[in-house]
Write a protein that holds these residues in place. Sequence first.
Motif, PDB file in Angstrom:
ATOM      1  N   GLY A  32       0.798  -1.228   0.000  1.00 16.82           N
ATOM      2  CA  GLY A  32       0.000   0.000   0.000  1.00 16.82           C
ATOM      3  C   GLY A  32       0.826   1.271   0.000  1.00 16.82           C
ATOM      4  N   THR A  33       2.157   1.124  -0.046  1.00 17.37           N
ATOM      5  CA  THR A  33       3.031   2.296  -0.082  1.00 17.37           C
ATOM      6  C   THR A  33       4.067   2.100  -1.186  1.00 17.37           C
ATOM      7  N   ARG A  34       4.902   3.091  -1.359  1.00 15.10           N
ATOM      8  CA  ARG A  34       6.043   2.986  -2.259  1.00 15.10           C
ATOM      9  C   ARG A  34       7.350   2.942  -1.457  1.00 15.10           C
ATOM     10  N   ILE A  35       7.240   2.601  -0.182  1.00 15.91           N
ATOM     11  CA  ILE A  35       8.401   2.541   0.697  1.00 15.91           C
ATOM     12  C   ILE A  35       9.000   1.142   0.630  1.00 15.91           C
ATOM     13  N   CYS A  36      10.254   1.075   0.193  1.00 12.35           N
ATOM     14  CA  CYS A  36      10.944  -0.211   0.041  1.00 12.35           C
ATOM     15  C   CYS A  36      11.466  -0.721   1.376  1.00 12.35           C
ATOM     16  N   VAL A  37      11.536  -2.037   1.452  1.00 15.75           N
ATOM     17  CA  VAL A  37      12.189  -2.679   2.595  1.00 15.75           C
ATOM     18  C   VAL A  37      13.606  -2.129   2.730  1.00 15.75           C
ATOM     19  N   SER A  38      14.286  -1.976   1.603  1.00 10.66           N
ATOM     20  CA  SER A  38      15.665  -1.476   1.643  1.00 10.66           C
ATOM     21  C   SER A  38      15.742  -0.050   2.184  1.00 10.66           C
ATOM     22  N   ASP A  39      14.702   0.764   1.949  1.00  6.56           N
ATOM     23  CA  ASP A  39      14.666   2.119   2.520  1.00  6.56           C
ATOM     24  C   ASP A  39      14.667   2.036   4.048  1.00  6.56           C
ATOM     25  N   ILE A  40      13.812   1.185   4.572  1.00 10.25           N
ATOM     26  CA  ILE A  40      13.695   1.037   6.024  1.00 10.25           C
ATOM     27  C   ILE A  40      15.014   0.532   6.612  1.00 10.25           C
ATOM     28  N   LEU A  41      15.618  -0.437   5.959  1.00 10.15           N
ATOM     29  CA  LEU A  41      16.896  -0.963   6.451  1.00 10.15           C
ATOM     30  C   LEU A  41      17.976   0.117   6.439  1.00 10.15           C
ATOM     31  N   LEU A  42      17.984   0.934   5.406  1.00  7.66           N
ATOM     32  CA  LEU A  42      18.958   2.025   5.320  1.00  7.66           C
ATOM     33  C   LEU A  42      18.753   3.018   6.455  1.00  7.66           C
ATOM     34  N   TRP A  43      17.515   3.404   6.691  1.00  8.38           N
ATOM     35  CA  TRP A  43      17.238   4.358   7.771  1.00  8.38           C
ATOM     36  C   TRP A  43      17.678   3.793   9.122  1.00  8.38           C
ATOM     37  N   LEU A  44      17.380   2.522   9.355  1.00  6.36           N
ATOM     38  CA  LEU A  44      17.795   1.901  10.614  1.00  6.36           C
ATOM     39  C   LEU A  44      19.316   1.850  10.721  1.00  6.36           C
ATOM     40  N   SER A  45      19.980   1.544   9.610  1.00  7.09           N
ATOM     41  CA  SER A  45      21.449   1.453   9.641  1.00  7.09           C
ATOM     42  C   SER A  45      22.099   2.805   9.887  1.00  7.09           C
ATOM     43  N   LYS A  46      21.385   3.878   9.561  1.00  5.02           N
ATOM     44  CA  LYS A  46      21.903   5.227   9.802  1.00  5.02           C
ATOM     45  C   LYS A  46      21.560   5.730  11.197  1.00  5.02           C
ATOM     46  N   GLY A  47      20.932   4.863  11.992  1.00  3.92           N
ATOM     47  CA  GLY A  47      20.670   5.207  13.382  1.00  3.92           C
ATOM     48  C   GLY A  47      19.297   5.762  13.671  1.00  3.92           C
ATOM     49  N   MET A  48      18.402   5.798  12.685  1.00  2.40           N
ATOM     50  CA  MET A  48      17.050   6.280  12.960  1.00  2.40           C
ATOM     51  C   MET A  48      16.334   5.275  13.843  1.00  2.40           C
ATOM     52  N   SER A  49      15.568   5.782  14.780  1.00  4.57           N
ATOM     53  CA  SER A  49      14.763   4.912  15.638  1.00  4.57           C
ATOM     54  C   SER A  49      13.440   4.603  14.940  1.00  4.57           C
ATOM     55  N   PHE A  50      12.742   3.613  15.444  1.00  2.56           N
ATOM     56  CA  PHE A  50      11.416   3.308  14.908  1.00  2.56           C
ATOM     57  C   PHE A  50      10.544   4.557  14.964  1.00  2.56           C
TER      58      PHE A  50
END
Length: 67
Positions: A24-42
């Motif tokens: 239902g979105t255009r947000i990739c799994v890889s986008d989420i993994l990248l954000w987490l790897s850069k230190g973003m919290s949930f």
Amino acid sequence: MENRSQNLISINPDIRFGKPTITGTRICVSDILLWLSKGMSFDEIIEDFPQLKKEHILAALVFASQI
């Protein structure tokens, strides 16, 4: 969680070149993994992308662990 996460992740060749996305979105799994790897919290991710919920982020992690 595995079966539930499969419902939250979809692959459509017409969306983001067929990369796995949150359904239902255009947000990739890889986008989420990248954000987490850069230190973003949930919470930071959800604040920036309010269409996401904690279960979407967890589903992305489960999906990534299975490939």
